[in-house]
Design a protein around this motif. Structure first.
Motif, mmCIF file in Angstrom:
data_model
loop_
_atom_site.group_PDB
_atom_site.id
_atom_site.type_symbol
_atom_site.label_atom_id
_atom_site.label_comp_id
_atom_site.label_asym_id
_atom_site.label_seq_id
_atom_site.Cartn_x
_atom_site.Cartn_y
_atom_site.Cartn_z
ATOM 1 N N ALA A 125 29.982 52.292 -9.188
ATOM 2 C CA ALA A 125 30.143 53.293 -8.775
ATOM 3 C C ALA A 125 29.195 54.241 -8.542
ATOM 4 O O ALA A 125 28.184 54.325 -9.266
ATOM 5 N N ALA A 126 29.429 55.136 -7.534
ATOM 6 C CA ALA A 126 28.328 56.102 -7.193
ATOM 7 C C ALA A 126 28.921 57.358 -6.624
ATOM 8 O O ALA A 126 29.815 56.990 -5.625
ATOM 9 N N VAL A 127 28.775 58.525 -6.999
ATOM 10 C CA VAL A 127 29.079 59.760 -6.327
ATOM 11 C C VAL A 127 28.139 60.629 -6.217
ATOM 12 O O VAL A 127 27.134 60.762 -6.672
ATOM 13 N N THR A 128 28.282 61.583 -5.130
ATOM 14 C CA THR A 128 27.430 62.655 -4.938
ATOM 15 C C THR A 128 28.096 63.706 -4.262
ATOM 16 O O THR A 128 29.260 63.622 -3.876
ATOM 17 N N VAL A 129 27.417 64.942 -4.424
ATOM 18 C CA VAL A 129 28.008 66.229 -4.174
ATOM 19 C C VAL A 129 27.009 67.247 -3.143
ATOM 20 O O VAL A 129 25.921 67.155 -3.514
ATOM 21 N N ARG A 137 31.964 56.124 -3.815
ATOM 22 C CA ARG A 137 31.621 54.990 -3.207
ATOM 23 C C ARG A 137 31.708 53.754 -4.455
ATOM 24 O O ARG A 137 30.863 53.872 -5.485
ATOM 25 N N TYR A 138 32.512 52.688 -4.196
ATOM 26 C CA TYR A 138 32.826 51.738 -5.185
ATOM 27 C C TYR A 138 32.578 50.578 -4.512
ATOM 28 O O TYR A 138 32.997 50.260 -3.318
ATOM 29 N N GLN A 139 31.643 49.818 -5.453
ATOM 30 C CA GLN A 139 31.463 48.353 -4.828
ATOM 31 C C GLN A 139 32.140 47.228 -6.036
ATOM 32 O O GLN A 139 32.164 47.745 -7.198
ATOM 33 N N GLU A 218 33.440 47.085 -0.601
ATOM 34 C CA GLU A 218 32.975 48.428 -0.708
ATOM 35 C C GLU A 218 33.613 49.265 -0.097
ATOM 36 O O GLU A 218 34.379 49.232 0.958
ATOM 37 N N ALA A 219 34.068 50.594 -1.104
ATOM 38 C CA ALA A 219 35.120 51.425 -0.381
ATOM 39 C C ALA A 219 34.640 52.767 -0.714
ATOM 40 O O ALA A 219 33.892 53.097 -1.722
ATOM 41 N N ALA A 220 34.736 53.626 0.392
ATOM 42 C CA ALA A 220 34.341 54.860 0.261
ATOM 43 C C ALA A 220 35.549 56.173 0.271
ATOM 44 O O ALA A 220 36.157 56.019 0.996
#
Length: 682
Positions: A125-129, A137-139, A218-220
């Motif tokens: 998982a990765a998140v940004t603001v 974003r999930y892989q 991958e899902a965003a």
């Protein structure tokens, strides 16, 4: 970038050259040591996205936790009260149902604007603001998968209500939740949009699952918040990649943090920028680019200025807001105007029933507005004067601490009225402020009573008689007289610090180390500022309502997950800003007067560079880590014998040179002293 494992402190991944790369976002994220989180955030933004772990602590995350529950939005950093925020839980999962898929942390990394984590089940998982926009974003590995969404999730059961619409790949609506300490209610409008086809399934009234095709790797998920309405949130949904958004966020963080450049010990530089990062998390921008915003009565308004909300003024008015006032003047004008603009819409000491964002409290707003005015910021006092008077007229004097705190506000109003040339009314509230002496004589003069070191004695809040007795920053001259003169005042200050009665885990006596500056022994304040910032201290656990359970012995400010002292909240940057100010060598003498006391800085040099091209340079001659005393000061080449600067002198730019020493010069700083007093004439 900092990376952290599940059972170890955050460590460096690479050399860091920019301010943002020096920030350790894991500082204060373990246990009850600051109540901070590594959430992806943006300066002064109402949106943040952070990991939600089990166990759930004040910020929804603990650095030592292995099990993750997902990711949540919007948190108020470091303010206690069992946490605040944590809206909209999002959890990626494998298999037929969310509960069957555990997220066990294997690795993580984070920095200003982003957060990444990898789990043992191969989900990443990765998140940004960026501003009020965010991206998840999930892989996934191969197999059946989905993303669970709980729209009713909030820290400690503070959910009130929500309405949403789910169509296609989009979910949007609004959420009502209780503010910090459940004092009021805030409303968030949001829009979430998946960037790939999903099948939305409603589990119940507030929970959904977005099912993904089994071959999707991958899902965003885009997220945007607004204080105005859903349409604004939808319009704000971004199209950038996660890397693009993260770079933009980091760039803006660098611009903001880079306003202050420090040079010295590399590890201390990292601590400095980590704490400066905490200082500029709040208040929150709640207005849209066209000026639309929700006032605290729920009405839709338009402003030509940026509108802020999300206040913690009872704690941070002593340090964080003064720091913003000289480091970020282009933002502070709007911050001060926003505080003033609370009054026409029913400002309370805590939150109201219709806050546009999460918030804490707004006591001492009067003091902040007076301080802003005297620093040259424009405040429309005539339009809110009736509300200011009404606030002071209903102040609470029922307990010893409230009597002194309320007197500070009465003094601020008397000074505002004096500025407005309303001398008769000014005198009325000056006399009201002077009544603090009666309360002080009654409760704080006698130090032989057996409850003077007991937390919350006589109905007080988070402090002892010893700690609150100094809470008259507006009339130190009068306080010295009440104690029996300067000799008695110094003896009592010495007793206070020599016996470790000072509470570094909270703010009621945060300003007390500065009080020696108003006496013939300012060198003792210089020593204390250095000791409390970087040296070993003894700290009794006053927050546990007892001094009998043991003490903490060590350094307070540490660049690690278990930073600070146990039970010590950062309180919306209040404690972080104290370190930043001390590191620069300046501290507010009395909020309400545009004056700063001096101490030996913690760096060889520092520079504040403003957008108008001016800069204020601070240079230390004879610098050494143990040189905590001031031998000499020059401002723009002119020798100063006084131990203070004005706000105007700082904002004019120039060079301040402080010559440090390892021994006190007891003759320096005792001429032309600034002693806060009700008798000061502007």
């Amino acid at each position: 970038m900092f990376v952290g494992g599940t059972q170890k402190e955050a460590v460096l991944e690479k050399d860091r050259n920019t301010p943002a790369e020096k920030v350790n976002v894991f500082l204060g994220s373990s246990g009850d040591h600051g109540q901070l989180s590594p959430a992806a955030s943006y300066p002064f933004s109402m949106l943040s996205i952070g990991p939600q772990t089990y166990p759930t602590t004040h910020m929804g995350y603990d650095h030592l936790a292995k099990q993750f529950l997902g990711f949540t939005h919007n948190r108020f950093e470091g303010v206690g009260c069992l946490g605040s925020g944590g809206n909209i839980l999002v959890k990626p999962f494998l298999g037929d149902k969310p509960d069957a898929s555990e997220l066990i942390k294997a690795e993580e990394s984070a920095g200003p604007g982003y957060y990444n984590v990898g789990f043992s089940n191969q989900i990443k998982a990765a998140v940004t603001v960026y501003k009020n926009n965010g991206l998840h974003r999930y892989q996934f590995p191969a197999g059946k998968k989905g993303i669970y969404i709980d729209l009713s999730h909030v820290f400690v059961g503070r959910f009130v209500a929500e309405e949403h619409t789910a169509t296609g790949n989009t979910v949007s609506g609004w959420i009502d939740a209780q503010t910090t300490c459940s004092a009021g209610t805030y409303r968030l409008y949001y829009a979430m949009q998946f960037r790939q086809p999903v099948s939305l399934e409603a589990l119940n009234k507030h929970e959904l699952i977005a099912w993904l095709d089994s071959d999707v790797q991958e899902a965003a998920l885009e997220v945007a918040f607004s204080s105005v309405d859903v349409a604004y949130a939808r319009a704000a949904l971004a199209s950038e990649t996660l890397e693009e958004m993260s770079r933009k966020s980091a760039s803006d963080w660098n611009q903001l943090l880079g306003r202050i450049q420090v040079k010295g010990n590399p590890e201390r530089e990292e601590l400095f920028y980590s704490l400066l990062y905490r200082t500029v998390q709040s208040p929150y921008v709640v207005s849209e680019e066209d000026g639309k915003y929700r006032a605290i009565d729920g009405s839709l308004q338009t402003s030509k200025n940026t509108v802020y909300n999300g206040w913690a003024i009872w704690d941070n008015y002593k340090t964080q807001l003064p720091l913003l006032s000289f480091a970020y003047p282009e933002k502070f004008q709007d911050i001060a105007s926003s505080i003033a603009n609370l009054y026409p819409y029913g400002k309370k000491d805590f939150a109201t029933a219709h806050e546009p964002s999460n918030t804490v409290r707004t006591e001492h707003a009067l003091v902040v507005l007076l301080d802003a005015h005297r620093k040259g910021y424009k405040i429309d006092f005539p339009s809110i004067l009736d509300s200011l008077q009404a606030e002071v007229n209903r102040l609470d004097y029922t307990t010893p601490d409230k009597a002194l705190e309320s007197s500070y506000d009465a003094w601020a109003l008397s000074q505002i009225l004096k500025e407005l040339k309303q001398d008769k009314l000014s005198e009325k509230y000056k006399q009201k402020a002077l009544e603090y002496k009666n309360y002080w004589e009654k409760d704080f003069k006698d130090l032989t009573r057996d409850d003077v070191n007991r937390m919350s004695a006589r109905g007080m809040y988070q402090g002892t008689i010893w700690q609150y007795r100094w809470s008259v920053p507006f009339d130190v001259e009068g306080l010295i007289e009440l104690t029996g003169g300067e000799k008695a005042f110094l003896n009592q200050l010495d007793t206070f610090f020599n016996n470790d009665y000072h509470n570094r885990a909270n703010e009621p006596d945060l300003q007390v180390p500065l009080l020696y500056n108003a006496t013939s022994e300012p060198w003792k304040s210089q020593a204390l500022m250095h000791q409390l910032a970087v040296d070993t201290v003894v700290q009794h656990y006053f927050n546990d309502n007892s001094r009998g359970i043991g003490s903490y012995i060590g350094v307070i400010y540490k660049n690690q997950p278990d930073a600070y002292i146990r039970t010590m909240d950062d309180d919306a940057g209040a404690m972080s800003a104290w370190f930043v100010l001390t590191a620069l060598g300046i501290q507010p003498a009395c909020v309400g007067w545009p004056v700063y006391y001096l101490n030996a800085p913690l760096f060889e040099s520092a520079e504040i560079k403003w957008l108008n091209g001016k800069k204020f340079e601070i240079r230390v001659e004879n610098y050494a880590d143990k040189h905590s005393y001031i031998r000499q000061v020059t401002l723009n080449g002119v020798k100063l014998e006084r131990n203070w600067l004005t706000h105007e002198e700082i904002m004019a730019g120039g060079e301040l040179v402080i010559t440090a020493s390892d021994t006190p010069d007891k003759s320096w700083g005792i001429q032309n002293q600034f002693v806060p007093s009700l008798n000061i004439r502007k």
